[in-house]
Design an enzyme around this catalytic site. Structure first.
Site, PDB file in Angstrom:
ATOM      1  N   LYS A  45       0.850  -1.205   0.000  1.00  0.00           N
ATOM      2  CA  LYS A  45       0.000   0.000   0.000  1.00  0.00           C
ATOM      3  C   LYS A  45       0.884   1.253   0.000  1.00  0.00           C
ATOM      4  O   LYS A  45       2.101   1.149   0.236  1.00  0.00           O
ATOM      5  CB  LYS A  45      -0.904  -0.028   1.221  1.00  0.00           C
ATOM      6  CG  LYS A  45      -0.142   0.010   2.536  1.00  0.00           C
ATOM      7  CD  LYS A  45      -1.013  -0.341   3.722  1.00  0.00           C
ATOM      8  CE  LYS A  45      -0.202  -0.221   5.005  1.00  0.00           C
ATOM      9  NZ  LYS A  45      -0.926  -0.726   6.165  1.00  0.00           N
TER      10      LYS A  45
ATOM     11  N   ARG B 121     -10.241   0.066  15.164  1.00  0.00           N
ATOM     12  CA  ARG B 121     -10.175   0.579  13.800  1.00  0.00           C
ATOM     13  C   ARG B 121     -11.193  -0.267  13.037  1.00  0.00           C
ATOM     14  O   ARG B 121     -12.385  -0.086  13.251  1.00  0.00           O
ATOM     15  CB  ARG B 121      -8.737   0.443  13.279  1.00  0.00           C
ATOM     16  CG  ARG B 121      -8.443   1.339  12.116  1.00  0.00           C
ATOM     17  CD  ARG B 121      -6.954   1.469  11.831  1.00  0.00           C
ATOM     18  NE  ARG B 121      -6.372   0.290  11.187  1.00  0.00           N
ATOM     19  CZ  ARG B 121      -5.150   0.256  10.667  1.00  0.00           C
ATOM     20  NH1 ARG B 121      -4.381   1.328  10.720  1.00  0.00           N
ATOM     21  NH2 ARG B 121      -4.673  -0.825  10.105  1.00  0.00           N
TER      22      ARG B 121
ATOM     23  N   TYR C  90      11.912  33.328   0.770  1.00  0.00           N
ATOM     24  CA  TYR C  90      10.674  33.954   1.238  1.00  0.00           C
ATOM     25  C   TYR C  90      10.715  34.262   2.730  1.00  0.00           C
ATOM     26  O   TYR C  90      11.203  33.459   3.527  1.00  0.00           O
ATOM     27  CB  TYR C  90       9.493  32.996   1.030  1.00  0.00           C
ATOM     28  CG  TYR C  90       9.090  32.762  -0.403  1.00  0.00           C
ATOM     29  CD1 TYR C  90       8.798  33.828  -1.262  1.00  0.00           C
ATOM     30  CD2 TYR C  90       8.959  31.466  -0.882  1.00  0.00           C
ATOM     31  CE1 TYR C  90       8.397  33.587  -2.567  1.00  0.00           C
ATOM     32  CE2 TYR C  90       8.555  31.210  -2.183  1.00  0.00           C
ATOM     33  CZ  TYR C  90       8.282  32.281  -3.028  1.00  0.00           C
ATOM     34  OH  TYR C  90       7.882  32.042  -4.300  1.00  0.00           O
TER      35      TYR C  90
ATOM     36  N   MET D 127       7.842  25.638  -3.081  1.00  0.00           N
ATOM     37  CA  MET D 127       7.055  24.571  -3.715  1.00  0.00           C
ATOM     38  C   MET D 127       7.944  23.664  -4.577  1.00  0.00           C
ATOM     39  O   MET D 127       7.827  22.446  -4.536  1.00  0.00           O
ATOM     40  CB  MET D 127       5.945  25.178  -4.569  1.00  0.00           C
ATOM     41  CG  MET D 127       4.976  24.165  -5.142  1.00  0.00           C
ATOM     42  SD  MET D 127       3.715  24.920  -6.184  1.00  0.00           S
ATOM     43  CE  MET D 127       2.729  25.790  -4.970  1.00  0.00           C
TER      44      MET D 127
HETATM   45  C1  LIG Z   1      -0.072  -1.512   6.860  1.00  0.00           C
HETATM   46  C2  LIG Z   1      -0.536  -2.709   7.535  1.00  0.00           C
HETATM   47  C3  LIG Z   1       0.378  -3.702   7.887  1.00  0.00           C
HETATM   48  C4  LIG Z   1       1.878  -3.531   7.764  1.00  0.00           C
HETATM   49  O1  LIG Z   1       2.360  -2.771   8.839  1.00  0.00           O
HETATM   50  P1  LIG Z   1       3.925  -2.522   9.048  1.00  0.00           P
HETATM   51  O2  LIG Z   1       4.010  -1.887  10.381  1.00  0.00           O
HETATM   52  O3  LIG Z   1       4.368  -1.629   7.954  1.00  0.00           O
HETATM   53  O4  LIG Z   1       4.588  -3.840   8.987  1.00  0.00           O
HETATM   54  C5  LIG Z   1      -0.133  -4.881   8.384  1.00  0.00           C
HETATM   55  N1  LIG Z   1      -1.469  -5.055   8.554  1.00  0.00           N
HETATM   56  C6  LIG Z   1      -2.364  -4.095   8.264  1.00  0.00           C
HETATM   57  C7  LIG Z   1      -3.808  -4.340   8.480  1.00  0.00           C
HETATM   58  C8  LIG Z   1      -1.925  -2.894   7.752  1.00  0.00           C
HETATM   59  O5  LIG Z   1      -2.812  -1.947   7.459  1.00  0.00           O
END
Ligand SMILES: *Cc1c(COP(=O)(O)O)cnc(C)c1O
Length: 374
Positions: free
Chosen positions: A36, A132, A268, A315
């Protein structure tokens, strides 16, 4: 290289990190690296391919967009979606044969309308203390039965730790793990046996054999970074320190060199005034690229030497002091994150400048910037 800024990914480092994780979890455990966030900024497709070539089994993504990008690139490995999918994304998820995390009734009912006899794998998320995603143990039986009656295949069951990398005290994580196991037992006593059980992120995988179960979801460790200093310390205390190799180097080049007299302002808001006659290099990157405007006293590396940023980050431009790097000239390479000579700007150091964590630093490097495998 004909871009003004680019990211080099060390293929060897990514490969070795995955092999290291494989050696920790063994061959019987599904190794599902999380890709991700554009593979934590390392490039979604490129990183995924290296992981799969080196023994990863599945890939973990957040969104349908990421899953689609991987499949369009020809990747055939199982894809597990960790994030929420909207109702209007579910039909495509089924037709792509994704496996998805599931934790609410509304989505199950929507899937029931859509699957129409097609096989579809879901992984139930259990609420064990993170608050969560997740189904509470008190509701788990009804939820699992609803999944079964809706024609879904419960392929997996998972949970996520709230406090495994932020502390060297892992008692909360183990309380969560206990609830998770109770939940699994309850389901099994009621005839619901689930193939894949998973809880471990990087910290879990690096620290505890007992939480690996038969699937792990490491993210940050795959890219050669530690989840936190606490995880590093705990790992050392347990005598199971692992070698992780950071894979990312972020570079740019010098666009201009100019001489500035003593007592002149730079940038700036006139926030910096030279204290000596100075040589300033202009670097064509800025907060658009992910070089955060809020960084506290950052420096870049030129020819293995530190050049401090002077004045505000713009920027698309920063100005750095190269008075002590007399050889610096236009078009010279500049390292924003990574090694140059004996110097190293780690994602962790950059995170300290930014008041954040390494995860955010690499993930925030603008996705438009080219990632190149080296
Ligand atoms: C992102 C994520 C992970 C990985 O976490 P790390 O700390 O980067 O190893 C594992 N499980 C879920 C549900 C996540 O969202």
């Amino acid at each position: 290289m004909n871009d003004l800024t680019w990211v080099e990914i060390d293929k060897n480092a990514l490969s070795e990190n995955i092999k290291t994780l494989r050696s920790i979890v063994g061959n019987e455990t599904v190794l599902c690296p999380c890709v991700k966030g554009n593979a934590y900024g390392h490039g979604l497709i490129l990183s995924s391919k290296v992981f799969l070539e080196n023994g990863a089994d599945w890939l973990g993504v957040n969104s349908l967009y990421e899953a689609r990008t991987l499949q369009k690139a020809g990747i055939k490995a199982p894809i597990y979606v960790l994030g929420y999918l909207g109702f209007d994304e579910l039909e495509e998820a089924i037709s792509m044969d994704l496996r998805i995390v599931i934790y609410n009734e509304e989505t199950v009912l929507k899937l029931k309308e859509l699957v129409k006899g097609r096989p579809f794998n879901v992984h139930i998320k259990v609420e064990t203390g993170n608050n969560r995603q997740g189904v509470k143990i008190s509701e788990i039986l009804d939820f699992a039965k609803l999944c079964v009656n809706s024609g879904l295949n419960i392929e997996g069951i998972s949970t996520h730790f709230a406090n495994i990398e932020d502390s060297t005290d892992h008692s909360f994580a183990f309380k969560q793990f206990e609830v998770f196991n109770k939940t699994i037992n309850l389901l099994e006593r009621n005839g619901i046996n689930i193939k894949y059980k998973h809880s471990a992120n990087s910290a879990g995988t690096l620290l505890f054999d007992e939480v690996k179960m038969n699937m792990v979801r490491p993210g940050i460790a795959c890219y050669g970074m530690w989840p936190s200093n606490e995880t590093f310390i705990s790992s050392r205390e347990k005598n199971r320190l692992t070698t992780l190799k950071p894979a990312l180097t972020w570079k740019s080049k010098i666009a201009q060199i100019k001489n500035v007299d003593e007592n002149e302002f730079i940038g700036y808001g006139l926030t910096y005034k030279t204290t000596r006659s100075s040589k300033i290099a202009i670097i064509p990157i800025g907060y658009y690229d992910g070089y955060d405007r809020g960084l506290n006293s950052p420096y870049v590396l030129i020819n293995g030497k530190r050049a401090f940023v002077r004045g505000r980050i713009c920027m698309n431009i920063i100005m750095v002091d190269v008075s002590d790097i007399p050889e610096a000239k236009i078009e010279d390479e500049v390292v924003l994150i990574g090694k140059s000579g004996d110097e190293f700007i780690s994602a962790e150091l950059f995170a300290k400048w930014a008041g954040t964590i390494n995860y955010e630093v690499t993930t925030r490097i603008n996705e438009r910037i080219k990632r190149i495998l080296i």
